[in-house]
Design an enzyme around this catalytic site. Structure first.
Site, short mmCIF file in Angstrom:
data_model
loop_
_atom_site.label_atom_id
_atom_site.label_comp_id
_atom_site.label_asym_id
_atom_site.label_seq_id
_atom_site.Cartn_x
_atom_site.Cartn_y
_atom_site.Cartn_z
N ARG A 149 0.85 -1.18 0.00
CA ARG A 149 0.00 0.00 0.00
C ARG A 149 0.89 1.24 0.00
NH1 ARG A 149 -3.10 -3.03 -1.53
NH2 ARG A 149 -5.14 -3.67 -0.71
N HIS B 53 0.70 -0.21 -9.90
CA HIS B 53 -0.14 -1.10 -9.08
C HIS B 53 -0.54 -2.35 -9.86
CE1 HIS B 53 -2.89 -0.93 -5.32
NE2 HIS B 53 -2.62 -2.17 -5.63
N GLU C 171 -1.89 7.70 -5.40
CA GLU C 171 -2.06 7.10 -6.73
C GLU C 171 -3.48 7.21 -7.28
OE1 GLU C 171 -2.91 2.40 -6.29
OE2 GLU C 171 -0.97 3.02 -5.50
#
Length: 336
Positions: A233, A294, A262
């Site tokens: 994360r 990601h 993000e």
């Protein structure tokens, strides 16, 4: 029954259509669900959300008023969903409690190897027919120390690969794993983990106790030639402090698949826009920093498992039962 899925990628869409399209009235969108797009869910019983969707109280109220009864998140994390508001509105909320831990662990190692052996720089050079080795020297991972912050399923898979490299293994977790201990992981205090790791990989959830766990003080403890990898994360790392550390000429390399700001950036094409996030833009200027969008979870195996879990969540909802992925139960107001 109407099902709408948000943030669906081109690769994910056929898997969702095979799993849900024959049984339900399925609509897949590449849109992010937020206040501006919530009207698209009107009349849909089920919303399949993604991690970048904004499911705050206002959005949930519109969804509930429009007939939505189930929110099923296609991810393990759910900090983007206001569970208290969902409970008050009588909405059922579910997630994917697990999927292939190997997808993320293997990707973390891909970042570590790429950063260590300067692969992005090498590829950029050879595309210009520059075959010099200057500045491309890496080092063996064998015999060095791998630190693992968070030793759940993904951290354990990462440790197993590190063991295969012949590394010394250090771990930190509030709930130590017997499986990791069997692999040779020595559990230590967090400061010692930062100080002794040649390679530090983050695999902890984002909770109040782990927010900015890698802050300026933690970075100061790390070796000047350490490698930092984050596939968990973005909020685990204080990005501003990381920039300052890199500006000081410290850290051999950094691999980031996640970033704390993000949302609204990752998963989108921003190539024709000015990057307004100064910190992210600065990170991208360092030759020893590798940023990906990601994608650690994004293997066919993992996405297939996510889709299957989503289908199971819908089936549980229709049957009125609590499943292993239920966060807020149907009509009970209870969180799982």
């Amino acid at each position: 029954m109407g099902v709408i899925a948000y943030g669906v990628t081109a690769d994910e869409r056929p898997l969702l259509e095979r799993a849900l399209g024959l049984e339900y009235d399925l609509r897949c969108l590449d849109l992010i669900l937020n206040w501006d797009t919530v009207a698209t869910a009107a009349g849909r019983d089920v919303v399949c959300s993604s991690v970048n969707d904004v499911l705050d109280g206002e959005v949930l109220r519109v969804l509930a008023a429009g007939g939505t009864r189930l929110i099923t998140q296609r991810a393990t994390g759910y900090n983007n969903i206001d569970l208290a508001a969902a409970r008050a509105l009588g909405l059922t909320v579910a997630r994917v409690s697990w999927y292939s831990p190997y997808a993320v662990a293997e990707f973390a190692w891909a970042l570590a190897l790429a950063v260590n052996r300067r692969i992005p720089r090498a590829v950029s050079r050879t595309r210009d027919f520059d075959f010099r080795l200057d500045g491309l020297m890496g080092r063996d991972f064998h015999g060095r120390t791998a630190g693992i912050l968070g030793t759940g399923k993904i951290g354990t898979a990462f440790a197993r690969i590190a063991s295969g490299f012949g590394m010394r293994l250090l771990g930190y977790d509030v709930a130590p794993s017997d499986e990791c201990r069997a692999l040779g992981v020595e559990y230590v205090e967090r400061d010692r983990l930062f100080a002794e790791s040649d390679l530090l990989s983050l695999h902890a959830p984002l909770v109040p106790g782990t927010y900015h766990v890698v802050d300026a003080a933690a970075l100061a403890l790390m070796k000047d030639d350490a490698i930092l990898i984050n596939t968990s994360r973005g909020g685990l790392v204080d990005a501003h402090a990381l920039v300052e550390t890199l500006l000081a000429g410290r850290l051999l390399g950094v691999g980031l698949d996640v970033y704390e700001e993000e949302a609204g950036v990752f998963f989108f094409d921003k190539s024709l826009e000015v990057m307004a996030d100064d910190t992210l833009a600065r990170l991208m200027t360092f030759g020893n920093v590798l940023v990906t969008s990601h994608q650690g979870y994004f293997s066919r195996d993992a996405v297939q498992q996510i889709v299957e879990a989503t289908a199971a969540n819908i089936a549980d909802h229709l049957a009125g039962r609590l499943g292993e992925n239920t966060l807020v139960g149907p009509g009970t107001g209870e969180a799982g």
